[in-house]
Design a protein around this motif. Structure first.
Motif, PDB file in Angstrom:
ATOM      1  N   UNK A  11       1.846   4.494   9.565  1.00 18.19           N
ATOM      2  CA  UNK A  11       3.195   4.713  10.089  1.00 18.19           C
ATOM      3  C   UNK A  11       4.080   5.394   9.040  1.00 18.19           C
ATOM      4  N   UNK A  12       3.952   4.956   7.800  1.00 19.38           N
ATOM      5  CA  UNK A  12       4.753   5.548   6.726  1.00 19.38           C
ATOM      6  C   UNK A  12       4.383   7.007   6.503  1.00 19.38           C
ATOM      7  N   UNK A  13       3.090   7.321   6.536  1.00 16.76           N
ATOM      8  CA  UNK A  13       2.648   8.700   6.341  1.00 16.76           C
ATOM      9  C   UNK A  13       3.208   9.622   7.428  1.00 16.76           C
ATOM     10  N   UNK A  14       3.257   9.118   8.667  1.00 17.16           N
ATOM     11  CA  UNK A  14       3.835   9.920   9.753  1.00 17.16           C
ATOM     12  C   UNK A  14       5.305  10.171   9.510  1.00 17.16           C
ATOM     13  N   UNK A  15       6.020   9.160   9.030  1.00 14.33           N
ATOM     14  CA  UNK A  15       7.458   9.326   8.767  1.00 14.33           C
ATOM     15  C   UNK A  15       7.695  10.317   7.640  1.00 14.33           C
ATOM     16  N   UNK A  16       6.799  10.333   6.647  1.00 11.59           N
ATOM     17  CA  UNK A  16       6.976  11.246   5.522  1.00 11.59           C
ATOM     18  C   UNK A  16       6.942  12.710   5.957  1.00 11.59           C
TER      19      UNK A  16
ATOM     20  N   UNK B 199      -2.922  -1.251   6.439  1.00  7.09           N
ATOM     21  CA  UNK B 199      -3.380   0.104   6.763  1.00  7.09           C
ATOM     22  C   UNK B 199      -2.536   0.691   7.888  1.00  7.09           C
ATOM     23  N   UNK B 200      -2.287  -0.117   8.916  1.00  6.93           N
ATOM     24  CA  UNK B 200      -1.445   0.341  10.027  1.00  6.93           C
ATOM     25  C   UNK B 200      -0.045   0.694   9.523  1.00  6.93           C
ATOM     26  N   UNK B 201       0.498  -0.126   8.644  1.00  4.02           N
ATOM     27  CA  UNK B 201       1.812   0.170   8.079  1.00  4.02           C
ATOM     28  C   UNK B 201       1.806   1.445   7.247  1.00  4.02           C
TER      29      UNK B 201
ATOM     30  N   UNK C  28       0.861  -1.185   0.000  1.00  2.00           N
ATOM     31  CA  UNK C  28       0.000   0.000   0.000  1.00  2.00           C
ATOM     32  C   UNK C  28       0.894   1.231   0.000  1.00  2.00           C
ATOM     33  N   UNK C  29       0.892   1.950  -1.117  1.00  2.00           N
ATOM     34  CA  UNK C  29       1.748   3.121  -1.282  1.00  2.00           C
ATOM     35  C   UNK C  29       1.062   4.363  -0.738  1.00  2.00           C
ATOM     36  N   UNK C  30       1.871   5.296  -0.270  1.00  2.00           N
ATOM     37  CA  UNK C  30       1.341   6.609   0.085  1.00  2.00           C
ATOM     38  C   UNK C  30       1.033   7.362  -1.205  1.00  2.00           C
TER      39      UNK C  30
END
Length: 267
Positions: free
Chosen positions: A259-264, A254-256, A141-143
């Motif tokens: 987490x990725x969106x927060x890191x971005x 979705x959880x992953x 699932x990509x941002x």
């Protein structure tokens, strides 16, 4: 299964990186003693400043919402340009420009049809790429920023990008549900975004398989399995109300993604 869909030609929008790095002209201030005296003698002014501070805090918090086009940092643009190629800057810039350019009247109640159609058509321009070919794994699932920088998406990525764009444009998340379905004609799992004008209304479906946004009642080719948004997860039950299954955070991918969106936000 790869899907080759007709794309509407669109002129590329050049990413104006200089806008993000343009120096701010120096500001001239009054002497500190004058400013302190002016504020100290005006209680009403103090209250106004407090309200302004609260408003600015709310704006800054909104500006940093994960997954929003306006939350993309220059560092993230450069990170993805290095990973996916310099054309990624232009594609990310085109996404940001699209969201900025949506007229205010399309965001008002009663204008949802035009807003949904424009969002669906814009994101459907991205080429469809299956995860195995695109990312080398069965399911990824990509941002939204990843999808544009890499110039490819599959059904989950399309649905996620449209979900965050509509959130950014002011649509309440209670009206939006990312929906996992069985695509009957394709005989495979598929994902779409459903928009509910009212809680119990028939939703409108935003689908990368077609630009036309139609009610679910006209999409007999899609059989709902489950749906979710930021708040909850619902299991579809044919002929009955959907059943609550708790928090959407229990969906691993979705959880992953969250987490990725927060890191971005921190690049």
């Amino acid at each position: 299964m790869r899907l080759y869909l007709p794309r509407r030609p669109a002129a590329p929008i050049e990413y104006n990186y200089a806008m993000l790095t343009r120096p701010v002209p120096p500001t001239r201030f009054r002497p500190m003693s004058d400013r302190i005296r002016a504020v100290a003698t005006t209680p009403r002014r103090l209250a106004q400043l407090a309200l302004i501070a609260l408003g600015l805090g709310a704006v800054l918090a909104a500006a940093q919402e994960p997954g929003f086009s306006r939350s993309v940092t220059p560092g993230l643009v450069e990170r993805y340009a290095a990973k996916f190629g310099p054309a990624g800057r232009t594609r990310i810039g085109g996404w940001q420009e699209f969201v900025r350019s949506v007229p205010a009247e399309r965001r008002l109640p009663g204008s949802e049809a035009e807003l949904l159609a424009s969002v669906n058509i814009f994101f459907n321009r991205l080429p469809f790429l299956a995860d195995l070919r695109h990312w080398g794994v069965e399911d990824y699932w990509a941002s939204p920023a990843e999808a544009f920088a890499s110039n490819g998406a599959d059904c989950e990525d399309f649905s996620i990008a449209k979900y965050y764009a509509l959130k950014e444009l002011g649509v309440p998340i209670q009206r939006l549900r990312i929906t996992y379905v069985k695509a009957v004609r394709l005989d495979q799992a598929h994902m779409v975004l459903a928009y509910y004008p009212e809680p119990n209304a028939v939703p409108l479906i935003l689908d990368n398989l077609e630009d036309w946004v139609r009610p679910a009642s006209e999409r007999a080719d899609l059989i709902p399995v489950y749906s979710f948004n930021d708040e909850d997860l619902l299991i579809a039950r044919q002929g009955q109300r959907d059943a609550s299954a708790g928090s959407s955070s229990q969906i691993r991918l979705w959880r992953g993604l969250l987490d990725k969106l927060e890191k971005e936000l921190h690049y």
